[in-house]
Design an enzyme around this catalytic site. Structure first.
Site, mmCIF file in Angstrom:
data_model
loop_
_atom_site.group_PDB
_atom_site.id
_atom_site.type_symbol
_atom_site.label_atom_id
_atom_site.label_comp_id
_atom_site.label_asym_id
_atom_site.label_seq_id
_atom_site.Cartn_x
_atom_site.Cartn_y
_atom_site.Cartn_z
ATOM 1 N N LEU A 43 0.865 -1.056 0.048
ATOM 2 C CA LEU A 43 0.191 -0.044 -0.135
ATOM 3 C C LEU A 43 0.896 1.008 -0.045
ATOM 4 C CD1 LEU A 43 -2.584 -0.999 2.803
ATOM 5 C CD2 LEU A 43 -3.142 -0.708 0.422
ATOM 6 N N ASP A 44 0.499 2.409 -0.683
ATOM 7 C CA ASP A 44 1.445 3.379 -0.781
ATOM 8 C C ASP A 44 1.342 4.188 0.719
ATOM 9 O OD1 ASP A 44 -0.650 5.423 -0.987
ATOM 10 O OD2 ASP A 44 -1.025 4.985 -2.771
ATOM 11 N N ASN A 45 2.172 5.002 0.862
ATOM 12 C CA ASN A 45 2.193 5.717 2.257
ATOM 13 C C ASN A 45 0.620 6.275 2.635
ATOM 14 O OD1 ASN A 45 2.704 7.759 0.267
ATOM 15 N ND2 ASN A 45 3.688 9.029 1.716
ATOM 16 N N SER A 47 -2.207 5.371 1.797
ATOM 17 C CA SER A 47 -3.139 4.351 1.933
ATOM 18 C C SER A 47 -3.079 3.505 3.330
ATOM 19 C CB SER A 47 -3.050 3.364 0.871
ATOM 20 O OG SER A 47 -3.307 4.061 -0.610
#
Length: 199
Positions: A43-45, A47
């Site tokens: 997951l990106d930062n 999310s």
């Protein structure tokens, strides 16, 4: 013996243990992960939500590169009130950019408008509730780079929060941001609907 964990990845933390950038890392969580632990399906930062960690290098291939697609469900808050017509466009597939000048039509998926869940943890940058918005539950079987954010952007809604709540039957449940739960191997693969995971 391999070990398997799920965490509720907090907002503003990357899905890595090592980075050359000045960012919050998984190693800052109050848990002693064994050597060789890595994240699956990052997951990106910005999310939040369900993230798998394991010492088993085969899980990525079994989960995301097999013949059977695996469902991932996201709770998404978008700015503005979404119409039924726009909802239908998301369900049927929308064009998103997946590379330099390369357009991709997303696979049909399940999307529904939902209420904000009771007890949902607060977000440090969430706009006030009085600002018009819509909560969506989106279930995909594919995962292009930033796909959910690009999908809602393609129908003129800006993503404000993105929380992964499940991968198949593996659920985030009541796990709070930063909390870690370890799962037995058999239960882990059963919940992910992976039947052949032996070495």
């Amino acid at each position: 013996m391999h070990r398997y964990f799920i965490i509720n990845k907090p907002f503003d933390m990357v899905s890595q243990f090592v980075s050359s950038h000045d960012v919050r890392l998984l190693g800052e969580l109050p848990f002693e992960f064994p050597e060789g632990t890595h994240a699956i399906g990052r997951l990106d930062n910005h999310s939040e939500g369900l993230l798998i960690l394991t010492t088993n290098k085969k899980v990525t291939r079994l989960l995301f590169q097999g013949k059977m697609p695996h469902e991932r469900t996201y709770l998404v808050k978008v700015k503005g009130e979404m119409s039924e017509a726009t909802l239908q466009r998301l369900k049927e597939g929308v064009p998103i950019c997946v590379g330099e000048g390369e357009e991709y039509i997303t696979t049909p998926c399940r999307v529904e408008i939902v209420e904000r869940p009771d007890g949902l943890f607060d977000h440090p940058r969430e706009l006030p509730f009085k600002v018009p918005h819509t909560w969506l539950l989106i279930t995909l079987t594919e995962g292009k780079f930033h796909q959910v954010r690009k999908m809602v952007g393609a129908v003129s809604h800006r993503c404000q929060r993105l929380i992964r709540v499940s991968i198949e039957n593996l659920l985030l449940g009541d796990l709070q941001p930063g909390e870690v739960r370890e799962l037995p191997e058999e239960e882990f693969f059963h919940l992910l609907k992976i039947t052949d995971y032996s070495d």
